[in-house]
Scaffold this motif. Structure first.
Motif, mmCIF file in Angstrom:
data_model
loop_
_atom_site.group_PDB
_atom_site.id
_atom_site.type_symbol
_atom_site.label_atom_id
_atom_site.label_comp_id
_atom_site.label_asym_id
_atom_site.label_seq_id
_atom_site.Cartn_x
_atom_site.Cartn_y
_atom_site.Cartn_z
ATOM 1 N N ASP A 132 35.517 45.325 -0.779
ATOM 2 C CA ASP A 132 34.984 44.759 0.450
ATOM 3 C C ASP A 132 35.643 43.453 0.633
ATOM 4 N N THR A 192 35.121 45.704 8.088
ATOM 5 C CA THR A 192 34.144 45.918 9.479
ATOM 6 C C THR A 192 35.088 46.118 10.865
ATOM 7 N N TYR A 193 36.416 45.532 10.453
ATOM 8 C CA TYR A 193 37.331 45.170 11.699
ATOM 9 C C TYR A 193 38.587 46.113 11.416
ATOM 10 N N LYS A 240 34.200 50.608 8.009
ATOM 11 C CA LYS A 240 32.852 50.889 7.274
ATOM 12 C C LYS A 240 32.028 51.926 8.114
ATOM 13 N N ASP A 241 32.519 52.137 9.360
ATOM 14 C CA ASP A 241 32.136 53.118 10.284
ATOM 15 C C ASP A 241 32.627 54.491 10.291
#
Length: 223
Positions: free
Chosen positions: A57, A88-89, A109-110
């Motif tokens: 992360d 996340t980006y 993360k998605d």
């Protein structure tokens, strides 16, 4: 023949994220050997467990993922570990800097769980985790960056076929696309890519792309 197990260290300060990643990585050929909640702990546990991969992360306490990546890849004890940046980006400046430090790619993360697992397997093989769309974003970043550092990568000693493979990798093609373009088998394409990376001293595809643009061998905006 049984595939070797890929060992993974998860570094994220959110317990739910780590728990979710453990579920996703519950595969016969993948095993999570440790979890870190800070960048400093990620560095320490990487030295202790020597995993094949670190899912890192970016934003963590004590040390951020960028500094942790730098320390892991700059330490002779852990230099062989491959780091995949979690974010996340979509390719923020931190991810770009991590790639320049030697990270082998990044994962959103998605991201679909299956894509994440396949991507980590690719990184473990030395292919890197950069889709063509990601490579295009990298090129865009280079287009806004200062002038390239010339002379870092010498392609004059590459054979004609190696230069063809080089151009296709830098353009963001995977092994299947390279095989189609050169009319060879995917296995042969993989062999060509592996030999190319070894010859120019690149860790993986991501590192090769960085080297190509920093050396001025490819100019952003050209075919």
């Amino acid at each position: 023949m049984t595939e070797p197990v890929i060992t993974v260290l998860i570094a994220d300060d959110h317990q739910l994220v780590r728990a979710g990643l453990r579920v996703v990585l519950d595969e016969p050929d993948l095993t999570v050997v440790a979890e870190a909640t800070t960048g400093a702990e990620a560095v320490r546990l990487t030295r202790e467990h020597q995993p094949d991969l670190v899912l890192m992360d970016i934003r963590m306490p004590e040390l951020d993922g960028l500094e942790a990546t730098r320390r892991i890849l700059g330490d002779p004890v852990t230099a062989g570990v491959r780091v995949v940046v979690l974010t996340t980006y979509d390719l923020d400046e931190y991810v770009f800097r991590a790639l320049r430090l030697g990270a082998s790619g990044f994962a959103l993360k998605d991201l679909d769980p299956g894509q994440l697992v396949d991507g980590l397997r690719a990184v473990a093989r030395g292919d890197g985790m950069l889709a063509p769309a990601v490579t295009r974003r990298l090129i865009a970043v280079f287009a806004r960056s200062p002038s390239p550092i010339t002379g870092r990568l010498d392609v004059a000693r590459l054979t004609t076929r190696e230069r063809e493979v080089f151009d296709l990798v830098v353009a963001g093609h995977d092994n299947t696309a390279i095989a189609d373009a050169l009319r060879i088998s995917p296995a042969t394409a993989r062999t060509h890519v592996s030999r190319l990376l070894a010859k120019v001293g690149a860790r993986d595809r991501a590192n090769l792309v960085i080297m190509a643009y920093e050396s001025g061998l490819v100019v952003p905006g050209t075919p």
